[in-house]
Design a protein around this motif. Structure first.
Motif, short mmCIF file in Angstrom:
data_model
loop_
_atom_site.label_atom_id
_atom_site.label_comp_id
_atom_site.label_asym_id
_atom_site.label_seq_id
_atom_site.Cartn_x
_atom_site.Cartn_y
_atom_site.Cartn_z
N ASP A 192 0.83 -1.21 0.00
CA ASP A 192 0.00 0.00 0.00
C ASP A 192 0.87 1.26 0.00
O ASP A 192 0.54 2.25 -0.69
CB ASP A 192 -0.92 0.01 1.22
CG ASP A 192 -1.99 -1.07 1.15
OD1 ASP A 192 -2.22 -1.60 0.05
OD2 ASP A 192 -2.58 -1.38 2.21
N ALA A 193 1.97 1.23 0.76
CA ALA A 193 2.85 2.40 0.82
C ALA A 193 3.53 2.64 -0.52
O ALA A 193 3.65 3.79 -0.97
CB ALA A 193 3.90 2.21 1.92
N LEU A 194 3.99 1.58 -1.18
CA LEU A 194 4.61 1.72 -2.50
C LEU A 194 3.61 2.24 -3.52
O LEU A 194 3.92 3.13 -4.32
CB LEU A 194 5.17 0.37 -2.96
CG LEU A 194 6.47 -0.08 -2.29
CD1 LEU A 194 6.73 -1.56 -2.57
CD2 LEU A 194 7.65 0.76 -2.78
N SER A 195 2.41 1.71 -3.49
CA SER A 195 1.37 2.16 -4.42
C SER A 195 1.04 3.63 -4.20
O SER A 195 0.89 4.40 -5.16
CB SER A 195 0.10 1.31 -4.25
OG SER A 195 0.33 -0.03 -4.56
N ALA A 196 0.94 4.03 -2.94
CA ALA A 196 0.63 5.42 -2.62
C ALA A 196 1.76 6.35 -3.06
O ALA A 196 1.51 7.45 -3.58
CB ALA A 196 0.37 5.57 -1.13
N ALA A 197 3.00 5.91 -2.88
CA ALA A 197 4.14 6.73 -3.28
C ALA A 197 4.15 6.92 -4.80
O ALA A 197 4.36 8.03 -5.30
CB ALA A 197 5.44 6.08 -2.83
N HIS A 198 3.92 5.83 -5.53
CA HIS A 198 3.86 5.94 -6.99
C HIS A 198 2.73 6.86 -7.42
O HIS A 198 2.90 7.72 -8.30
CB HIS A 198 3.68 4.56 -7.63
CG HIS A 198 3.28 4.63 -9.06
ND1 HIS A 198 1.98 4.42 -9.48
CD2 HIS A 198 4.00 4.92 -10.19
CE1 HIS A 198 1.92 4.57 -10.80
NE2 HIS A 198 3.13 4.88 -11.24
N LYS A 199 1.57 6.70 -6.81
CA LYS A 199 0.41 7.53 -7.17
C LYS A 199 0.70 9.01 -6.95
O LYS A 199 0.36 9.86 -7.79
CB LYS A 199 -0.80 7.10 -6.34
CG LYS A 199 -2.09 7.82 -6.69
CD LYS A 199 -3.26 7.25 -5.90
CE LYS A 199 -4.56 7.95 -6.26
NZ LYS A 199 -5.71 7.37 -5.51
N THR A 200 1.35 9.32 -5.83
CA THR A 200 1.69 10.71 -5.52
C THR A 200 2.70 11.26 -6.52
O THR A 200 2.55 12.37 -7.05
CB THR A 200 2.24 10.83 -4.10
OG1 THR A 200 1.23 10.41 -3.17
CG2 THR A 200 2.66 12.26 -3.79
N LEU A 201 3.74 10.50 -6.80
CA LEU A 201 4.78 10.94 -7.74
C LEU A 201 4.21 11.10 -9.15
O LEU A 201 4.46 12.11 -9.83
CB LEU A 201 5.92 9.92 -7.76
CG LEU A 201 6.78 9.87 -6.49
CD1 LEU A 201 7.56 8.56 -6.43
CD2 LEU A 201 7.75 11.06 -6.45
N TYR A 202 3.43 10.13 -9.59
CA TYR A 202 2.86 10.19 -10.93
C TYR A 202 1.83 11.32 -11.04
O TYR A 202 1.71 11.95 -12.10
CB TYR A 202 2.22 8.84 -11.27
CG TYR A 202 1.66 8.76 -12.67
CD1 TYR A 202 2.47 8.91 -13.79
CD2 TYR A 202 0.29 8.52 -12.87
CE1 TYR A 202 1.94 8.85 -15.06
CE2 TYR A 202 -0.24 8.45 -14.14
CZ TYR A 202 0.59 8.61 -15.23
OH TYR A 202 0.06 8.54 -16.49
N GLY A 203 1.13 11.59 -9.95
CA GLY A 203 0.12 12.63 -9.96
C GLY A 203 0.67 14.01 -10.26
O GLY A 203 -0.07 14.89 -10.73
N THR A 204 1.96 14.22 -10.04
CA THR A 204 2.55 15.53 -10.34
C THR A 204 2.58 15.80 -11.84
O THR A 204 2.82 16.94 -12.25
CB THR A 204 3.97 15.64 -9.77
OG1 THR A 204 4.83 14.69 -10.41
CG2 THR A 204 3.98 15.39 -8.27
N TYR A 205 2.35 14.77 -12.66
CA TYR A 205 2.38 14.93 -14.12
C TYR A 205 0.99 15.06 -14.73
O TYR A 205 0.87 15.22 -15.96
CB TYR A 205 3.09 13.73 -14.77
CG TYR A 205 4.56 13.64 -14.46
CD1 TYR A 205 5.49 14.42 -15.15
CD2 TYR A 205 5.02 12.76 -13.49
CE1 TYR A 205 6.83 14.33 -14.86
CE2 TYR A 205 6.37 12.67 -13.20
CZ TYR A 205 7.27 13.45 -13.89
OH TYR A 205 8.61 13.36 -13.60
N PHE A 206 -0.06 14.98 -13.93
CA PHE A 206 -1.41 14.89 -14.48
C PHE A 206 -1.74 16.03 -15.44
O PHE A 206 -2.45 15.83 -16.43
CB PHE A 206 -2.45 14.85 -13.36
CG PHE A 206 -2.62 13.48 -12.74
CD1 PHE A 206 -1.89 12.39 -13.18
CD2 PHE A 206 -3.51 13.30 -11.70
CE1 PHE A 206 -2.04 11.14 -12.60
CE2 PHE A 206 -3.67 12.06 -11.11
CZ PHE A 206 -2.93 10.98 -11.56
#
Length: 221
Positions: free
Chosen positions: A66-80
């Motif tokens: 869950d922590a890895l998924s959340a980290a990826h989601k946050t990082l990727y979200g900066t490109y939305f």
């Protein structure tokens, strides 16, 4: 009988695969894992939990997943707000809609990520339904995402074509019993897509659009 044109999104319609590679790499790095970018690239297209299990092994603590998924989601979200469609992606979907195809998306993305992808494609009027990661219990390469997409529009697999850029897409489409079309714009080699079940290969949406009359997505006779 109506016909369905089912599309993967990441790497097929929107140029995001290498953004996923970079942000997953950083999420793994922050958690103390050194995962080669090449391996991550070959895993893009899997849902988050499956991608982590594929790269780190099945025996992961759920809190870590869950922590890895959340980290990826946050990082990727900066490109939305900067996601860019592949050339002619929106035109391709609109042309298929005009030609009488029922256009459906089948993607591992969901929520705000899916909304950002659809904004980038800019062809919402042509998209009749979307099957996202939020809708199925098993993601690609299981057939459920494609089957669910077809169920949303009531079209059987023998009247459907699935377009994707990864081996996971081709395996999912093959298992669902649809014609599979691969595109190379996600960075996966032609031979790998063919081995995974692709019936035809094109460079990208622009190439498929240019050759549409001679493809599995040709207009109705």
């Amino acid at each position: 009988m109506e016909r369905a044109a089912v599309f993967d999104v990441d790497g097929t319609l929107v140029d995001t695969n290498h953004l996923h590679v970079t942000t997953w790499w950083e999420a793994f790095r922050q958690a103390g894992h050194q995962v080669p970018m090449h391996d991550i690239h070959r895993s893009v297209g899997l849902g988050s939990q499956d991608l982590i299990a594929h790269l780190l092994g099945e025996d992961r603590d759920q809190d870590e997943v869950d922590a890895l998924s959340a980290a990826h989601k946050t990082l990727y979200g900066t490109y939305f707000d900067r996601l860019h469609p592949l050339k002619d992606a929106g035109r391709l979907l609109k042309r298929l809609d005009d030609d009488g195809w029922t256009v459906v998306l089948a993607t591992s993305a969901g929520g705000s990520e899916l909304s950002a992808l659809r904004r980038a494609i800019d062809a919402d009027d042509a998209i009749k339904a979307t099957a996202s990661a939020d809708d199925v219990s098993a993601g690609k390469p299981a057939p459920e995402p494609v089957e669910h997409a077809l169920g949303l529009v009531g079209i059987p697999p023998e009247h459907a074509v699935f377009v994707g850029d990864t081996v996971w897409d081709m395996r999912a489409g093959s298992r669902a019993g649809v014609t599979c079309v691969g595109v190379l714009c996600g960075g996966i080699p032609r031979a790998d897509l063919v081995e995974a079940g692709a019936d035809a290969i094109y460079r990208d949406p622009e190439h498929l659009l240019a050759l549409l009359p001679d493809s599995a997505l040709a207009p109705k006779a």
